[in-house]
Design an enzyme around this catalytic site. Structure first.
Site, PDB file in Angstrom:
ATOM      1  N   LYS A   1       0.887  -1.177   0.000  1.00 53.01           N
ATOM      2  CA  LYS A   1       0.000   0.000   0.000  1.00 53.01           C
ATOM      3  C   LYS A   1       0.917   1.217   0.000  1.00 53.01           C
ATOM      4  CE  LYS A   1      -1.602   2.950   2.093  1.00 53.01           C
ATOM      5  NZ  LYS A   1      -1.355   4.367   1.696  1.00 53.01           N
TER       6      LYS A   1
ATOM      7  N   GLU B   1       9.187   1.264  11.056  1.00 52.91           N
ATOM      8  CA  GLU B   1      10.215   2.305  10.848  1.00 52.91           C
ATOM      9  C   GLU B   1       9.487   3.634  10.987  1.00 52.91           C
ATOM     10  OE1 GLU B   1      13.333   1.881  10.571  1.00 52.91           O
ATOM     11  OE2 GLU B   1      13.567  -0.207   9.977  1.00 52.91           O
TER      12      GLU B   1
ATOM     13  N   CYS C   1      13.322  10.862   7.535  1.00 49.34           N
ATOM     14  CA  CYS C   1      13.272  10.472   8.943  1.00 49.34           C
ATOM     15  C   CYS C   1      14.651  10.592   9.576  1.00 49.34           C
ATOM     16  CB  CYS C   1      12.773   9.049   9.059  1.00 49.34           C
ATOM     17  SG  CYS C   1      13.734   7.920   8.051  1.00 49.34           S
TER      18      CYS C   1
HETATM   19  P1  NAP Z   1       2.154   8.646   7.527  1.00 52.94           P
HETATM   20  O1  NAP Z   1       1.133   9.693   7.483  1.00 52.94           O
HETATM   21  O2  NAP Z   1       2.290   7.837   8.758  1.00 52.94           O
HETATM   22  O3  NAP Z   1       1.885   7.704   6.265  1.00 52.94           O
HETATM   23  C1  NAP Z   1       2.698   6.604   5.953  1.00 52.94           C
HETATM   24  C2  NAP Z   1       1.877   5.583   5.217  1.00 52.94           C
HETATM   25  O4  NAP Z   1       0.844   5.103   6.082  1.00 52.94           O
HETATM   26  C3  NAP Z   1       1.165   6.119   3.981  1.00 52.94           C
HETATM   27  O5  NAP Z   1       1.114   5.108   3.017  1.00 52.94           O
HETATM   28  C4  NAP Z   1      -0.224   6.414   4.521  1.00 52.94           C
HETATM   29  O6  NAP Z   1      -1.234   6.422   3.546  1.00 52.94           O
HETATM   30  C5  NAP Z   1      -0.407   5.244   5.454  1.00 52.94           C
HETATM   31  N1  NAP Z   1      -1.426   5.463   6.478  1.00 52.94           N
HETATM   32  C6  NAP Z   1      -1.863   6.623   7.009  1.00 52.94           C
HETATM   33  N2  NAP Z   1      -2.821   6.379   7.924  1.00 52.94           N
HETATM   34  C7  NAP Z   1      -2.986   5.040   7.961  1.00 52.94           C
HETATM   35  C8  NAP Z   1      -3.823   4.168   8.707  1.00 52.94           C
HETATM   36  N3  NAP Z   1      -4.681   4.611   9.620  1.00 52.94           N
HETATM   37  N4  NAP Z   1      -3.737   2.840   8.490  1.00 52.94           N
HETATM   38  C9  NAP Z   1      -2.871   2.357   7.586  1.00 52.94           C
HETATM   39  N5  NAP Z   1      -2.049   3.124   6.845  1.00 52.94           N
HETATM   40  C10 NAP Z   1      -2.102   4.455   7.042  1.00 52.94           C
HETATM   41  O7  NAP Z   1       3.609   9.220   7.263  1.00 52.94           O
HETATM   42  P2  NAP Z   1       4.080  10.151   6.071  1.00 52.94           P
HETATM   43  O8  NAP Z   1       3.688  11.542   6.397  1.00 52.94           O
HETATM   44  O9  NAP Z   1       3.662   9.593   4.762  1.00 52.94           O
HETATM   45  O10 NAP Z   1       5.652   9.965   6.140  1.00 52.94           O
HETATM   46  C11 NAP Z   1       6.446  10.725   6.959  1.00 52.94           C
HETATM   47  C12 NAP Z   1       6.781   9.977   8.238  1.00 52.94           C
HETATM   48  O11 NAP Z   1       7.434   8.773   7.906  1.00 52.94           O
HETATM   49  C13 NAP Z   1       7.738  10.751   9.088  1.00 52.94           C
HETATM   50  O12 NAP Z   1       7.361  10.675  10.443  1.00 52.94           O
HETATM   51  C14 NAP Z   1       9.072  10.023   8.862  1.00 52.94           C
HETATM   52  O13 NAP Z   1       9.977  10.158   9.906  1.00 52.94           O
HETATM   53  C15 NAP Z   1       8.610   8.628   8.680  1.00 52.94           C
HETATM   54  N6  NAP Z   1       9.634   7.854   7.969  1.00 52.94           N
HETATM   55  C16 NAP Z   1      10.353   6.949   8.686  1.00 52.94           C
HETATM   56  C17 NAP Z   1      11.348   6.227   8.052  1.00 52.94           C
HETATM   57  C18 NAP Z   1      12.148   5.233   8.819  1.00 52.94           C
HETATM   58  O14 NAP Z   1      12.793   4.414   8.196  1.00 52.94           O
HETATM   59  N7  NAP Z   1      12.145   5.244  10.134  1.00 52.94           N
HETATM   60  C19 NAP Z   1      11.607   6.421   6.692  1.00 52.94           C
HETATM   61  C20 NAP Z   1      10.856   7.366   6.000  1.00 52.94           C
HETATM   62  C21 NAP Z   1       9.858   8.074   6.667  1.00 52.94           C
HETATM   63  P3  NAP Z   1      -1.749   7.819   2.942  1.00 52.94           P
HETATM   64  O15 NAP Z   1      -0.678   8.284   2.057  1.00 52.94           O
HETATM   65  O16 NAP Z   1      -2.990   7.476   2.229  1.00 52.94           O
HETATM   66  O17 NAP Z   1      -1.983   8.733   4.117  1.00 52.94           O
END
Ligand code: NAP
Length: 485
Positions: A182, A258, A292
């Site tokens: 997804k 992650e 991140c």
């Molecule tokens: P996000 O809002 O948590 O979204 C990540 C993914 O989860 C997207 O595909 C999103 O879909 C999906 N999602 C959102 N709500 C969900 C739910 N209730 N159930 C299942 N899936 C759901 O994060 P983001 O804003 O895209 O990414 C930024 C974050 O990712 C930052 O906090 C960053 O630090 C973190 N990150 C961490 C790493 C690591 O390796 N630790 C690497 C990269 C990024 P939608 O797009 O449809 O909302």
């Protein structure tokens, strides 16, 4: 970059759901936008709950034969995909820049990084081993075998649309697992193009299924609660990760998480300050600062703070901001308006509490979600920017006097993904590396990501590791067999 080339590229990307080796339509579609100008690039199929179930059906149907496929065959498909991705690096780079904004050079670097997971796990696929031993008390023999965990749901974010997918897909495939991916709703095109590439590389039908959707919550929860799913691997925010862990708890589903970060970047008084500035630029500005692993807090010894701050501000001011598809642009637009507003609010709060803006700080007028590279000096420790993930091109600097103070400040966060520090003293390097509460530490380098190393966090930054040999273990179960003969 010509508009013609961008148009041709977008037209070549499949926009359906990829389920069971077929491109399927869905009841609805949604628009994918270019953050540089707000224009719609294309529309992609919007998976429903039923489509999600169909994708899991396909992954389950393909699971036994994929698990039984020779490791060498799995490895060959991954190697082929690696070669193809490298050949098509420019297309994948442009696609990512178009859908999420970062400059082409950053997108190209992501293709290299993302492709390396295919190569690394192609090599690991043929080195999955168990153990054989004589029980200490004699008699019985102890044997372990590693088996694929089973069908996987992978959820990926928009900031690294390719590499966050390959970091999960490559080890899952190497281990013999089938997958439902997804991708983030803001960047589904890269995932769809990558699925097409894997199919071309020979991946059997149903082994990888891709379901873009704007209903992530409903579609994913249903799959998480389906007892055929055996593993959830997620990269994204800590808030969503927490919710997914709660949903997974009922079935005791195996999870890898992650999550967010709040990386400290410490510069000690004995550091090579020029090297620290160069490292800071990498740690801060990779992927527009939307990473991140981005350095979030610069903790600089008071004796070198002026020199470091002046150098960093000069480098940040020299960056060219613009449409990421134009050559020579260093910083593209942020992913959306919400991201810009969040960054602007954090800067305003810091300034109100006494921080000084030494570079950037003012949003340009006009279209596109731009925020300029910004440096803040003398940032008070209670400013929100010191405690929140910035996810943008802003470098807040605070100072310290004693090593213990720097370590305490660095560890004063709920996150623990990565920490960076610069020193020329080996004893200090070892002492500080041991004391920092993070899953990864960069010593005299502003980048730690490496497919051959275990990537992951402690505290609220996550569970499990991706990359290295640990990354493969996340998709394997160890079965112990006791034998008497
Ligand atoms: P996000 O809002 O948590 O979204 C990540 C993914 O989860 C997207 O595909 C999103 O879909 C999906 N999602 C959102 N709500 C969900 C739910 N209730 N159930 C299942 N899936 C759901 O994060 P983001 O804003 O895209 O990414 C930024 C974050 O990712 C930052 O906090 C960053 O630090 C973190 N990150 C961490 C790493 C690591 O390796 N630790 C690497 C990269 C990024 P939608 O797009 O449809 O909302």
């Amino acid at each position: 970059m010509s508009a013609h080339r961008s148009h041709d590229l977008i037209s070549s990307v499949p926009t359906g759901l990829f389920i069971g080796g077929e491109w399927r339509r869905s009841a609805g579609t949604f628009a994918v936008e270019n953050p540089a100008n707000g224009q719609t690039l294309t529309h992609v199929a919007n998976a429903s709950i039923q489509d999600g179930t169909a994708a899991l059906d396909a992954a389950c149907a393909a699971a036994p034969s994929w698990a039984a496929t020779d490791p060498r065959e799995r490895s060959t498909i991954l190697s082929r995909a690696f070669e193809m991705l490298v050949e098509r690096a420019d297309d994948f780079a442009l696609l990512m820049t178009l859908e999420m904004g970062k400059p082409l050079a950053e997108s190209r670097a992501e293709v290299t990084y993302g492709a390396e997971f295919l190569r690394w796990f192609a090599e690991e696929a043929v080195r999955i081993r168990g153990m054989y031993a004589v029980a200490p008390s004699g008699g019985s023999r102890l044997m372990t075998m590693k088996q694929p965990v089973g069908p996987v749901l992978a959820i990926t974010p928009w900031n690294l649309p390719l590499a966050m997918a390959t970091r999960k897909i490559a080890p899952a495939l190497a281990a013999g697992c089938t997958i439902v991916l997804k991708p983030a709703a803001q960047t589904p095109l890269t995932a769809l193009a990558f699925a097409a590439l894997l199919a071309e590389a020979g991946l059997p039908d149903g082994v990888l299924n891709v379901i873009p959707t704007t209903r992530a919550g409903e579609v994913c929860e249903l799959l998480i609660r389906d007892d055929r799913l055996r593993k959830l691997t997620f990269t994204g925010s800590t808030d969503v990760g927490r919710r997914l862990i709660q949903q997974s708890a009922e079935r005791v589903l195996k999870v890898s998480m992650e999550l967010g970060g709040n990386a400290p970047f410490i510069v000690f008084d004995d550091a090579d300050v020029d090297a620290a500035i160069a490292g800071a630029m990498v740690a801060k500005m990779r992927h527009n600062g939307e990473a991140c692993t981005a350095a979030n807090r610069f903790i600089v010894h008071e004796s070198v703070a002026k020199e470091f701050g002046r150098g960093l501000a000069a480098h940040m001011r020299a960056l060219k901001v613009g449409d990421g598809t134009e050559e020579g642009v260093d910083v593209g637009p942020l992913v959306d308006e919400r991201a810009v507003k969040k960054v602007a609010l954090l800067v305003a709060d810091a300034v109100e509490k006494g921080a000084k803006v030494t570079a950037g700080g003012l949003r340009p007028r006009g279209v596109g979600h731009y925020y300029p590279p910004t440096v803040l000096a003398d940032v008070p420790r209670d400013a929100s920017i010191m405690h929140s993930e910035i996810f943008g091109p802003v470098a807040p600097i605070t100072t310290f006097r004693h090593e213990q103070d720097a370590i305490a400040l660095a560890n004063n966060t709920e996150y623990g993904l990565v920490s960076y520090f610069y020193t020329r003293d080996l004893s200090r390097a070892m002492r500080v590396a041991e004391a920092l509460e993070s899953g990864m530490v960069g010593v005299n380098q502003g980048i730690v990501s490496n497919p051959a190393a275990p990537f992951g966090g402690v505290k609220t930054s996550g569970l499990g590791r991706e990359g290295g040999s640990e990354g493969l273990d996340e998709f394997l179960e160890t079965k112990y067999v006791g034998i008497k003969f």
